[in-house]
Design a protein around this motif. Structure first.
Motif, mmCIF file in Angstrom:
data_model
loop_
_atom_site.group_PDB
_atom_site.id
_atom_site.type_symbol
_atom_site.label_atom_id
_atom_site.label_comp_id
_atom_site.label_asym_id
_atom_site.label_seq_id
_atom_site.Cartn_x
_atom_site.Cartn_y
_atom_site.Cartn_z
ATOM 1 N N ILE A 1 -6.214 2.268 -7.602
ATOM 2 C CA ILE A 1 -5.743 3.613 -7.282
ATOM 3 C C ILE A 1 -6.959 4.399 -6.811
ATOM 4 O O ILE A 1 -7.979 4.437 -7.509
ATOM 5 C CB ILE A 1 -5.116 4.316 -8.502
ATOM 6 N N ALA A 2 -6.856 4.987 -5.634
ATOM 7 C CA ALA A 2 -7.966 5.783 -5.121
ATOM 8 C C ALA A 2 -7.502 7.230 -4.985
ATOM 9 O O ALA A 2 -6.444 7.489 -4.425
ATOM 10 C CB ALA A 2 -8.412 5.236 -3.769
ATOM 11 N N THR B 1 0.837 -1.197 0.000
ATOM 12 C CA THR B 1 0.000 0.000 0.000
ATOM 13 C C THR B 1 0.870 1.244 0.000
ATOM 14 O O THR B 1 1.822 1.341 0.758
ATOM 15 C CB THR B 1 -0.911 0.003 1.249
ATOM 16 N N ILE B 2 0.517 2.173 -0.877
ATOM 17 C CA ILE B 2 1.147 3.492 -0.870
ATOM 18 C C ILE B 2 0.077 4.478 -0.444
ATOM 19 O O ILE B 2 -1.015 4.493 -1.011
ATOM 20 C CB ILE B 2 1.647 3.884 -2.278
ATOM 21 N N LEU B 3 0.392 5.285 0.555
ATOM 22 C CA LEU B 3 -0.550 6.305 1.019
ATOM 23 C C LEU B 3 0.114 7.664 0.866
ATOM 24 O O LEU B 3 1.190 7.893 1.411
ATOM 25 C CB LEU B 3 -0.909 6.041 2.487
ATOM 26 N N VAL B 4 -0.517 8.552 0.097
ATOM 27 C CA VAL B 4 0.031 9.898 -0.087
ATOM 28 C C VAL B 4 -0.970 10.900 0.450
ATOM 29 O O VAL B 4 -2.136 10.901 0.040
ATOM 30 C CB VAL B 4 0.308 10.204 -1.577
ATOM 31 N N LYS B 5 -0.507 11.727 1.370
ATOM 32 C CA LYS B 5 -1.453 12.693 1.947
ATOM 33 C C LYS B 5 -1.515 13.968 1.127
ATOM 34 O O LYS B 5 -2.473 14.724 1.219
ATOM 35 C CB LYS B 5 -1.062 12.979 3.399
ATOM 36 N N GLY B 6 -0.488 14.215 0.333
ATOM 37 C CA GLY B 6 -0.493 15.407 -0.516
ATOM 38 C C GLY B 6 -0.940 15.065 -1.929
ATOM 39 O O GLY B 6 -1.772 14.179 -2.135
ATOM 40 N N ASN B 7 -0.340 15.758 -2.879
ATOM 41 C CA ASN B 7 -0.666 15.553 -4.287
ATOM 42 C C ASN B 7 0.404 14.685 -4.939
ATOM 43 O O ASN B 7 1.520 14.572 -4.429
ATOM 44 C CB ASN B 7 -0.728 16.898 -5.013
ATOM 45 N N ASN C 1 -2.472 -1.272 -3.549
ATOM 46 C CA ASN C 1 -3.301 -0.090 -3.385
ATOM 47 C C ASN C 1 -2.447 1.163 -3.432
ATOM 48 O O ASN C 1 -1.422 1.248 -2.756
ATOM 49 C CB ASN C 1 -4.014 -0.129 -2.029
ATOM 50 N N LEU C 2 -2.898 2.126 -4.207
ATOM 51 C CA LEU C 2 -2.238 3.421 -4.276
ATOM 52 C C LEU C 2 -3.291 4.444 -3.863
ATOM 53 O O LEU C 2 -4.250 4.681 -4.597
ATOM 54 C CB LEU C 2 -1.737 3.636 -5.709
ATOM 55 N N LEU C 3 -3.143 4.982 -2.653
ATOM 56 C CA LEU C 3 -4.179 5.825 -2.058
ATOM 57 C C LEU C 3 -3.684 7.266 -2.001
ATOM 58 O O LEU C 3 -2.647 7.552 -1.402
ATOM 59 C CB LEU C 3 -4.510 5.328 -0.648
#
Ligand SMILES: [Zn+2]
Lengths: 270, 298, 554
Positions: free
Chosen positions: A185-186, A146-152, A165-167
Motif C-alpha cells: 500500500i503506497a 492494482t488499485i489507484l486512487v487519486k483522492g482520499n 498494489n494499492l496506490l
C-alpha cells in the motif's frame, strides 16, 4: 462500435444491485435483452430501461453516466472488459474484479475493490472505508492487481489484503493496512491512527511521517534495491506515481506489527 | 579452402543438446558485479567434472539491468535440467548471495521456470519477504550489508554445447596469440560463452582411454610431441595446437561466434605461423549438431 | 375444519400400520377416527398411490442457543453462498451449514419435518435459546438442558449430597430452563478443562472437584429416572473423536447399570486404534452392545462429505480439534459456571482417510443395530452435516447398491477398514418412519405427536413413492402442521408457529434456598432472573408451551 452506455434517467430512493450489468454477462445479449434485465432495487425489481437510457453496442466497453451513490456492485467480478463510471458509485465497486479495466470518475462507497483478483481499478475521486478489503468474516482481501486512487480513502484500506498494489495519491483514514497479509500500500498523503494494525506481512510505503503505534519498531534508514523496480512498474500508470520525481529508494524502515507476526514494514521516504 | 594462407579443414565440430539459463548479477559498481560473476562461473570449464559449463556473457550497462545498477550477465549450461537447477542454486547461494551489494535477476523470461533465489530465501530464517512486481516474484533476504534482492526464478531453455575449432600453429606463442585474438572477437557475440580458462583449452581430448576407469584422454592425434609415435593428424611443421570450445543458446549463435573467431585467426594468417583450422568430432554419430568449418566460413 | 385425506398408503408405526391404504380424517388439527355422518368435509386431498407418514421429528439438532450464533458469525462466507430471498409468505435469510432461524424452519418443513429438539441448552442461556427457537417458523421445538459440568452439581457431588437433593436440583433446573430432557456433555470434562485438564477419561478425577465422569452419569441418569422424565439421560460421552474411544463408550454402557440412557452422535464415539493409521471402526462392537442392552438408545450423528461447522458444548474436545478448522478460524469459550462451548468449521472430505472411515462407521451403526426403535437418524446438525442432507442419508440407508457405489468412491484405505460393503440390510419405509417419527416421538416423550392415530396432532407428510429415495424425501407433495397445509411440492405455501414441548417435574422448594446463596455469590444474574417464566414464551401470542406427561414416580 461505440461504448454501451447506461445513462441514469432518475435516481432511485433505494439502492440498486448493478451486478448483472457487467461486460462478461452482457457479451451475447441484444440491446433489447439488456433493456429487459431486472435489477434488484431495494425490495423491488426495476427494469434496466426503466432506470437507464441505453445506447451504444460494445458490451466490452461499458459507460455508466449520471451515476449516483446508490448504485452498488458495479463491475462485480469484471472479467476482461472495460467499464467507466461518470459520477458517483455505491458500495462494492469492482468487488472481486478478475481482470480488465475499471474507472470511476467520481467518489465510490464502502468496500470498493474488495477481494479484487486482478486488473486495474482507478478511482479518480475518493473511496470509502474498506477499500480492497475482505468481506466481513473472510480471511483474505485484495489478492492481486492494482488499485489507484487519486483522492482520499476511508478507514481500513487494504484490510486483510493478500497481494497486489494499492496506490493512494491522497490521504488514508485510520487503520490503513490493518490485518494485512501481504502486498503493498503506497500513500502519498497523510495516514490516520492505528496504521498497519495487526499487520502480518507486506509493505506500507509512505511519503509522510506517520503516527505509529507502539508495536512498530524503528529499524533504521536504508537504501532498498526493490524500490526502483517497484517504481518502474508504476511507469505505465496515468498517475503521480509514474512521475520520476516522486520515486525514492532511501527509507526509514519500521518493523511490525509486533503484536502480530511482526514481519510487515512501514517504509517512510527519507 | 584457404583463407589468408590458412587452410580450413573439410571437417566439422560436433555438438550436443544442453539446457541453459542466464542470470544477471548487479552490484554497487561494475567491479563487484564482475567479482561475483567470476566466482559464480568459476570451476565450470567442462560438464565432465564441474557439473556445468558457465561463463560471463558480457557486462551490462545500468540502463539494461532491472534495478538500474551496473551488472554482468552469465550463462550456465548443463547436460540436464536437474543438474542445471542444482548448479544454478549452489552457485547463486555461494557466490552471489555472499558477494557484497549484489542482487540477482533472471536473464531469460521464457521457458520452464527454475529456482533462482526461490530457495535461497530460506537463508532469511523467516525474516525474508517477497514482492510480486509486474508478474515477477522477488525475494528480499535480510543480510549483514542490507538486503539481498533476488528474483525467485529464471527461465530454462534448450541450448547447444560443444561447438569448437582447433588452431594449428608453427609455435606455441603463435597459437596462443591467435586464440587470444579470436576470443576478443567472440566475446562480443551474444548468447555464447567459451567456458575454458580465458576461453582457450590446450588439452583437447578424445573419447576413451587405455585405462578403463577413464572415459576420455589426451587427443594424441593432435599432440605435437607424439608426431612420430602415434597415428598423427599433424604435418611436421606444426608445433602447437589449441582449441576454443563454444556453448550457445542456439546453433546459429555458435555459427556466428565460430565465424568471427576463425576469421580473427585467419586475419593473422600464415605469416604469423597459423597453418590450419580444424575441429573436433566423434565421427558425427554422437552429437546432432554439426558445424562444418568450410560452410561457416563460406 | 374437517380435512379428509383419501386413499394414501399409510406408514404409521405408532399405530402398527405398515403400508396399508387408509383414509385419514383431521378435525381442527387433530386426527379423529371417523367424522359424524352429518359433518361436511371442508377439504379433501386425494392421496391415492402416495406415501403418508406423520411429520418427521429431529430429536437432536442444534437450532437454538449461543453457539449457533457464534457459528453463524464465524462463517459468513458460507451464508453468502446460499442467500435466501423473501417471498410474499416467507422471510429472507441464508442457508447452508448453519441457516438463519427462519430458513431453518422453512427448510425443515420442506423436507417433511415438523419438530426439532435442541440438545444443548445451557441453563444460563436458556432464555436466549428459546427466543431464538421462537423465531423458527412451522416447527415444534424443545430442548434438553445441559448439566454435568456445572459447578453447582459438582459441588453437590464433592459435598456428598444425597440423590434426593440432586433430583430436586435437576427438576428445578428443567423447569427454570423450560426443558423436556437432560443432557450431559463430556461429563465433568468441560469443567475439568477450566482447571487445565485437556482430557478426562471415564474414571479420571476432575482435579478440582475430585469427581469422575462415571459418578456424574450415575447420579444424573438416576435423577432423570426418579423424577419421571421420559427422555432418558441424553449423553454426549467422554473422549469424542479420540481413536480408541470405543472402549470408553462400551464401558459407559456397562457402567450405567441398566438405567435408561441415550447416547448421542455415537458415531463420534465408536473409534478403534487398529490398522496402519491407528484409526479403525468400532461400529460393530457398539451396535452389538446396543443390541444387547435394551436400556440404551442412540442417535448416530452421521457425517456426510462437504463443508459444515461443528458447534459443541464440549470445549475440551473442540479445543483439541482446532487444528482441523477449515476455514482456519475457531472459537473456544467459557460460559459462566455452567459449561463452555467450542465452534470449529469443518470440511469432511471423502478422500481423507479419517473422514471416509467416519462416514462408513456411522452407516455401519445404522445398519447393525437391529431395533429401529432404539436408533435415530441424525447428523448432529450441523456437526456431521447440515440437516438438509437427510434425504441423501435416507437413500444411503434404503438403497444398498447406491450405498456401495458411494463406498467405492471414498479413500481406498478406508474402504478396506469397513465391513459396510458386506452388509445387505436396506431400511424399509416403515423403519424410516420409526427412526424419524414414531421412535423419535417416543424417545423424546411426546404424548400426541409422531403418530397418525386418533387424538394425535395432525403433523403429516405426503410423498410420491420414488425408487430414488433421496428425490422422494427431499420434496414431499404435502406437509401439514397441526392440520394446516404448510408445504406443497416441497415449497412452503403457508407458515404458522409451532409449540414448545416441555415437562414439568416436581421438586422440593427448599432447593432454592441454597441456590439463592450460590447465585448471589458466583453468577452474573439473580436466581429470580435465571428462571424463565411461561409468559416469556407465550406472551407475544405466537409461542405456546405443551407440557407432556411424566412416568409415574414410585
Ligand atoms: Zn449435538
Amino acid at each position: 462500435m461505440s461504448a454501451l452506455t447506461f445513462t441514469v434517467k432518475q435516481e432511485t430512493a433505494q439502492r440498486v444491485d448493478m451486478s448483472p450489468l457487467v461486460c462478461q454477462l452482457l457479451k451475447d445479449l441484444s440491446l433489447t435483452d439488456i433493456a429487459a434485465i431486472e435489477l434488484q432495487n431495494g425490495k423491488r425489481k426495476i427494469r434496466v430501461d426503466e432506470l437507464f437510457t441505453v445506447s451504444g453496442d460494445d458490451s466490452q466497453n461499458i459507460v455508466i453516466k449520471n451515476s449516483y451513490a446508490k448504485l452498488d456492485f458495479i463491475a462485480k467480478e469484471l472479467q476482461d472488459g472495460s467499464m467507466t463510471v461518470e459520477g458517483e458509485a455505491g458500495a462494492y465497486f469492482g468487488m472481486s474484479m478478475k481482470s480488465g479495466q475499471l474507472t470511476a470518475n467520481g467518489n465510490v462507497g464502502l468496500y470498493a475493490a474488495c477481494e479484487m483478483k486482478n486488473g486495474l481499478l482507478t478511482i479518480n475521486g475518493n473511496a470509502g472505508d474498506f477499500l480492497g478489503a475482505a468481506l466481513p468474516g473472510n480471511k483474505q482481501g485484495m489478492k492481486g492487481g492494482t488499485i489507484l486512487v487519486k483522492g482520499n480513502v476511508g478507514q481500513r484500506a487494504g484490510d486483510h489484503m493478500r497481494r497486489g498494489n494499492l496506490l493512494i495519491e491522497g490521504n488514508a483514514g485510520d487503520y490503513c493496512g490493518s490485518r494485512m497479509i501481504a502486498g503493498t500500500i503506497a500513500v502519498m498523503g497523510t495516514t490516520g491512527r492505528f496504521l498497519g494494525y495487526a499487520m502480518q506481512r507486506g509493505t506500507l510505503l509512505l511519503w509522510q511521517q506517520p503516527q505509529l503505534s507502539a508495536t512498530f519498531n524503528d529499524c533504521g534508514s536504508h537504501t532498498l534495491a526493490f524500490l526502483p523496480i517497484l517504481f518502474k512498474s508504476f511507469k505505465k500508470l496515468d498517475s503521480k506515481f509514474s512521475d520520476d520525481s516522486v520515486a525514492f529508494n532511501r527509507v526509514q524502515r519500521y518493523g511490525g506489527d509486533m503484536a502480530e507476526k511482526g514481519r510487515a514494514e512501514v517504509l517512510v521516504k527519507l | 579452402m584457404i583463407i589468408n594462407g590458412v587452410s580450413i579443414d573439410e571437417t566439422f565440430a560436433e555438438a550436443f543438446p544442453m539446457k541453459a539459463t542466464r542470470a544477471i548479477i548487479t552490484a554497487q559498481n561494475e567491479k563487484w558485479a564482475m567479482i561475483s560473476a567470476q566466482a559464480m562461473t568459476g570451476f565450470a570449464t567442462s560438464v565432465i567434472a564441474c557439473g556445468c559449463e558457465a561463463g560471463i556473457e558480457r557486462v551490462l550497462d545500468p540502463s539494461e539491468t532491472p534495478d538500474g545498477r551496473p551488472g554482468v550477465s552469465v550463462l550456465i549450461f548443463a547436460m540436464g535440467g536437474k543438474g542445471l537447477a542444482k548448479q544454478l542454486e549452489t552457485r547463486a547461494g555461494q557466490c552471489v548471495l555472499t558477494s557484497p551489494t549484489s542482487a540477482l535477476f533472471a536473464g531469460i523470461d521464457e521457458g520452464l521456470q527454475i529456482p533462482l533465489g526461490k530457495n535461497l530465501r530460506y537463508f532469511g530464517d523467516g525474516f525474508q519477504s517477497s514482492k510480486k512486481i509486474d508478474g515477477k516474484r522477488y525475494w528480499r533476504v535480510p543480510v549483514m550489508d542490507g538486503e539481498f534482492l533476488t528474483e525467485a526464478t529464471t527461465g530454462r531453455v534448450d541450448a547447444v554445447g560443444g561447438g569448437n575449432f582447433l588452431v594449428l600453429a608453427e609455435s606455441q606463442p603463435q597459437a596462443l596469440a591467435a586464440c587470444e585474438a579470436a576470443i576478443i572477437e567472440m566475446k562480443k557475440m551474444p548468447n555464447v560463452i567459451m567456458p575454458f580458462p580465458g576461453g582457450v583449452v590446450r588439452s583437447g581430448s578424445k573419447v576413451g582411454s587405455k585405462y578403463p576407469a577413464l572415459g576420455a584422454s589426451t587427443n594424441d592425434a593432435f599432440c605435437p610431441t607424439l608426431k612420430g609415435v602415434t597415428k598423427t593428424d599433424l604435418s611436421p611443421d606444426i608445433e602447437s595446437v589449441m582449441e576454443i570450445v563454444i556453448d550457445g543458446l542456439t546453433k546459429e549463435d555458435i555459427d556466428n561466434a565460430m565465424r568471427v573467431g576463425i576469421q580473427a585467426v585467419c586475419d593473422l594468417g600464415a605469416e604469423n605461423g597459423i597453418q590450419r583450422i580444424s575441429a573436433g568430432n566423434y565421427g558425427g554419430k554422437l552429437g546432432p549438431f554439426h558445424f562444418h568449418l568450410q560452410e561457416i566460413m563460406a | 375444519m374437517l380435512i379428509k385425506l383419501t386413499g394414501g398408503t399409510v406408514y404409521d408405526p405408532a399405530s402398527g400400520i405398515d403400508g396399508q391404504v387408509k383414509t385419514l380424517f383431521v378435525l381442527d388439527g387433530k386426527f379423529i377416527k371417523q367424522p359424524l355422518a352429518e359433518m361436511p368435509v371442508d377439504k379433501e386431498y386425494d392421496l391415492k398411490g402416495k406415501v403418508v407418514m406423520s411429520g418427521a421429528i429431529d430429536m437432536h439438532t442444534h437450532i437454538g442457543g449461543g453457539k449457533g450464533n457464534i457459528a453463524r458469525m464465524l462463517i459468513p462466507e458460507d451464508h453468502r453462498k446460499d442467500p435466501v430471498y423473501r417471498s410474499d409468505i416467507t422471510r429472507s435469510g441464508c442457508g447452508h451449514a448453519m441457516p438463519s432461524t427462519f430458513t431453518t424452519g422453512y427448510r425443515y418443513a420442506e423436507m417433511g419435518y415438523t419438530a426439532g429438539f435442541e440438545p444443548a441448552i445451557l441453563p444460563v442461556n436458556a432464555r436466549q435459546a428459546h427466543m431464538e427457537m421462537a423465531d423458527i417458523p412451522i416447527l415444534d421445538k424443545g430442548g434438553y438442558v445441559m448439566l454435568g459440568s456445572d459447578d453447582y452439581l459438582l459441588r453437590m457431588l464433592t459435598a456428598k449430597k444425597d440423590q434426593k437433593a440432586i433430583n430436586d436440583y435437576v427438576a428445578w433446573t428443567m423447569n427454570a430452563a423450560k426443558a423436556i430432557g437432560v443432557k450431559v456433555v463430556n461429563p465433568g470434562g468441560i469443567n475439568a478443562f477450566k482447571f487445565n485438564q485437556r482430557q478426562l477419561d471415564l474414571d479420571e478425577k476432575n482435579s478440582h472437584y475430585q469427581v469422575t465422569p462415571r459418578e456424574i452419569l450415575q447420579v444424573l441418569a438416576t435423577a432423570v429416572k426418579e423424577i419421571g422424565v421420559k427422555h432418558p439421560l441424553h449423553v454426549h460421552g467422554c473422549n469424542l473423536g479420540v481413536p480408541g474411544n470405543v472402549d470408553t463408550t462400551l464401558d459407559t454402557i456397562q457402567g450405567i447399570g441398566g438405567l435408561p440412557m441415550h447416547l448421542t452422535h455415537i458415531q463420534f464415539h465408536s473409534y478403534g486404534t487398529e490398522g496402519d493409521f491407528k484409526f479403525s471402526s468400532g461400529g460393530a462392537a457398539i451396535a452389538e452392545s446396543i443390541n444387547k442392552n435394551k436400556n440404551i438408545t442412540a442417535d448416530v450423528g452421521q457425517i456426510l462429505f462437504g463443508q459444515t461447522i461443528t458447534a459443541s458444548g464440549d470445549s475440551m474436545r473442540q479445543h483439541a480439534n482446532r487444528s482441523f478448522a477449515n476455514p482456519n478460524k475457531w472459537v473456544s469459550m467459557d460460559i459462566e459456571c455452567d459449561a463452555g462451548c467450542g465452534v470449529v468449521p469443518f470440511k469432511y472430505r471423502d478422500q481423507n482417510f479419517v473422514n471416509a472411515l467416519q462416514w462408513a462407521i456411522g452407516l455401519e451403526i445404522f445398519l447393525l443395530v437391529d431395533d429401529p426403535w432404539r436408533v435415530f437418524l441424525t447428523t448432529d446438525h450441523p456437526n456431521g452435516a447440515p440437516f438438509t442432507t437427510y434425504p441423501h442419508l435416507i437413500r444411503l440407508l434404503m438403497d444398498k447398491s447406491f450405498r456401495n457405489d458411494m463406498l467405492a468412491t471414498i479413500h481406498p484405505e478406508a474402504q478396506k477398514m469397513t465391513t459396510l460393503g458386506s452388509i445387505d440390510r436396506e431400511y424399509s419405509l416403515q423403519e424410516i418412519a420409526i427412526l424419524t417419527r414414531a421412535g423419535a416421538a417416543k424417545l423424546v416423550g411426546l404424548d400426541d405427536r409422531g403418530s397418525l392415530g386418533e387424538g394425535a396432532w395432525a403433523d403429516i407428510t405426503v410423498y410420491t413413492d420414488n425408487a430414488d429415495r433421496e428425490k422422494m424425501f427431499e420434496k414431499p407433495d404435502y406437509v401439514f402442521k397441526d392440520g394446516e397445509l404448510v408445504v406443497v411440492d416441497g415449497k412452503v405455501v403457508h407458515t404458522k408457529w409451532g409449540t414448545t414441548h416441555i415437562v414439568t417435574p416436581e421438586w422440593d422448594n427448599s432447593v432454592e434456598k441454597d441456590l439463592q446463596k450460590y447465585f448471589d455469590r458466583f453468577m452474573t444474574m439473580k436466581v429470580g432472573n435465571f428462571k424463565m417464566s411461561n409468559d416469556e414464551i407465550t406472551e407475544d401470542g405466537r409461542g405456546s408451551l405443551t407440557a407432556h406427561t411424566l412416568n409415574r414416580v414410585s
